[in-house]
Design a protein around this motif. Sequence first.
Motif, PDB file in Angstrom:
ATOM      1  N   TYR A  73       0.536  -1.436  -0.175  1.00 42.61           N
ATOM      2  CA  TYR A  73       0.364  -0.138   0.153  1.00 42.61           C
ATOM      3  C   TYR A  73       0.566   1.314   0.206  1.00 42.61           C
ATOM      4  O   TYR A  73       0.327   2.371  -0.593  1.00 42.61           O
ATOM      5  N   LEU A 127     -11.023  -7.647  -4.119  1.00 43.15           N
ATOM      6  CA  LEU A 127     -10.795  -7.132  -4.870  1.00 43.15           C
ATOM      7  C   LEU A 127     -11.040  -7.676  -6.550  1.00 43.15           C
ATOM      8  O   LEU A 127     -11.238  -8.956  -6.288  1.00 43.15           O
ATOM      9  N   VAL A 146      -5.149  -4.084 -11.403  1.00 44.05           N
ATOM     10  CA  VAL A 146      -5.840  -2.602 -11.576  1.00 44.05           C
ATOM     11  C   VAL A 146      -4.758  -1.735 -12.039  1.00 44.05           C
ATOM     12  O   VAL A 146      -2.901  -1.554 -12.091  1.00 44.05           O
ATOM     13  N   LEU A 148      -3.832   1.811 -12.237  1.00 43.19           N
ATOM     14  CA  LEU A 148      -3.924   3.274 -11.344  1.00 43.19           C
ATOM     15  C   LEU A 148      -3.464   4.200 -12.064  1.00 43.19           C
ATOM     16  O   LEU A 148      -3.582   5.208 -11.651  1.00 43.19           O
ATOM     17  N   MET A 153      -8.629   6.120  -9.751  1.00 45.98           N
ATOM     18  CA  MET A 153      -7.664   5.831  -8.959  1.00 45.98           C
ATOM     19  C   MET A 153      -7.611   6.917  -8.416  1.00 45.98           C
ATOM     20  O   MET A 153      -6.190   7.018  -7.521  1.00 45.98           O
ATOM     21  N   THR A 159     -12.822   3.944  -4.922  1.00 47.43           N
ATOM     22  CA  THR A 159     -12.177   2.771  -5.799  1.00 47.43           C
ATOM     23  C   THR A 159     -11.163   3.188  -5.226  1.00 47.43           C
ATOM     24  O   THR A 159     -10.111   2.001  -4.976  1.00 47.43           O
ATOM     25  N   TYR A 160     -10.098   3.978  -5.063  1.00 54.74           N
ATOM     26  CA  TYR A 160      -9.070   4.441  -4.988  1.00 54.74           C
ATOM     27  C   TYR A 160      -9.323   3.758  -3.299  1.00 54.74           C
ATOM     28  O   TYR A 160      -8.017   2.993  -2.707  1.00 54.74           O
ATOM     29  N   ARG A 162     -11.207   1.859  -1.026  1.00 55.45           N
ATOM     30  CA  ARG A 162     -11.766   0.308  -1.262  1.00 55.45           C
ATOM     31  C   ARG A 162     -10.128   0.154  -1.460  1.00 55.45           C
ATOM     32  O   ARG A 162      -9.338  -0.843  -0.609  1.00 55.45           O
ATOM     33  N   LEU A 163      -8.935   0.346  -2.639  1.00 59.70           N
ATOM     34  CA  LEU A 163      -7.807  -0.483  -2.583  1.00 59.70           C
ATOM     35  C   LEU A 163      -7.058  -0.576  -1.529  1.00 59.70           C
ATOM     36  O   LEU A 163      -6.687  -1.029  -1.597  1.00 59.70           O
ATOM     37  N   SER A 166      -8.198  -2.416   1.053  1.00 62.67           N
ATOM     38  CA  SER A 166      -8.039  -4.082   1.536  1.00 62.67           C
ATOM     39  C   SER A 166      -6.757  -4.623   1.714  1.00 62.67           C
ATOM     40  O   SER A 166      -6.049  -5.585   2.673  1.00 62.67           O
ATOM     41  N   LEU A 167      -5.577  -3.301   0.770  1.00 66.60           N
ATOM     42  CA  LEU A 167      -4.342  -3.883   1.266  1.00 66.60           C
ATOM     43  C   LEU A 167      -2.830  -2.981   2.213  1.00 66.60           C
ATOM     44  O   LEU A 167      -2.455  -3.845   2.701  1.00 66.60           O
TER      45      LEU A 167
END
Length: 361
Positions: A73, A127, A146, A148, A153, A159-160, A162-163, A166-167
């Motif tokens: 991340y 994802l 993904v 970017l 993003m 959406t950004y 969430r990524l 997630s990481l």
Amino acid sequence: MSPELERCSRNLLICEKSNFRDERARYDIHVSKHFFNYKLSMVIPECASLPACIAGVIQTFSSYYRVRDLPVYKFLQEDILQKVVKKGHFYALSYNTRIDEDNTIAFLPSGHLIMSVNKDTYEQLGLEGKPSQYTHRKVQRYVVNVDLTDKSMTPGAKTYQRLITSLKEWVPLKSDFLISMKMTAEDDGGALQTLLSQYSFEEYRPTLQTHTLKETPCPSLHSSNLHGDEKSCDAHRFLEWLGAVSMDISCNNEASSFLSTYVCPEPWSLMSQGLLCTVTGFLIPEDIHSLLLELRHYFDQPKFTSWLSITVHGFADSPVSWGMTEHGFLKGGENFYNFVCFENQDYWLHMATGSHDGCPP
């Protein structure tokens, strides 16, 4: 011989012929799309030492870094994302991760994040991805791609975020990474250096080694004849010979040798001397392209040979081979390409992968 050794896995080899001056030639695309390379080898017949002009280009190859336990991340934080990842010419590859067993991660110069992960990791990430092409009847691996550079993003977008979540929180993936970036006049690398300073890292330079070939049988080549005849070796058998020379395998089929019965393909002549030059490290396409351009000029002055060769090997455990084509391992993880450059600016191009790869471009 072991039955396992006798069963050779399927591989794919593409050979093509063109000319560097031909506007339709796509050699630069093939080089630029092979992102992750760990070794290149040059064979220059009838050459005793590396020419200064070629050595000078190799000396300009980009440094690279090995960073330990870097969370994925961190690449997505706004400063790094905007000033490094999205700028292009940025390469990062997880190190000491096995493509068929571990989670492997790559950042491409196109601004894409590629993650090849096992089933458990994929389900926890939440994802969108797709099953790996190289899996068992029951899907065990997934590939997450993904973009970017997409507007979704942009830092702050749903959406950004969430990524990042997630990481960072759901599955805090981290790994050792190999990182390289081709600096431009507008970028001093300050943002990348700030990131590296927060972790344990080492900076490396590509390593150059040379080896002199003496009294070596050498196939005869004619640039116009890719398929070979009584006066010229064909491209496939020539590639085998290059492999033998690079591995320092005798091509004489001597009765006293218990290691190899390989013999140089016909027709051949004796090369009185030659140079095998090897560069290892985290090699990026921009530097390889610069070297290829210099090799084209090798024949600007008369030489005792009509050809030279450069072979570039990709990482066996990279999640991609060419472009975003998925790469798998199976038994060897092969993905490499080779140029045979002729004095008339013709070239032969070999592109090779194993059975767990898509077709090269």
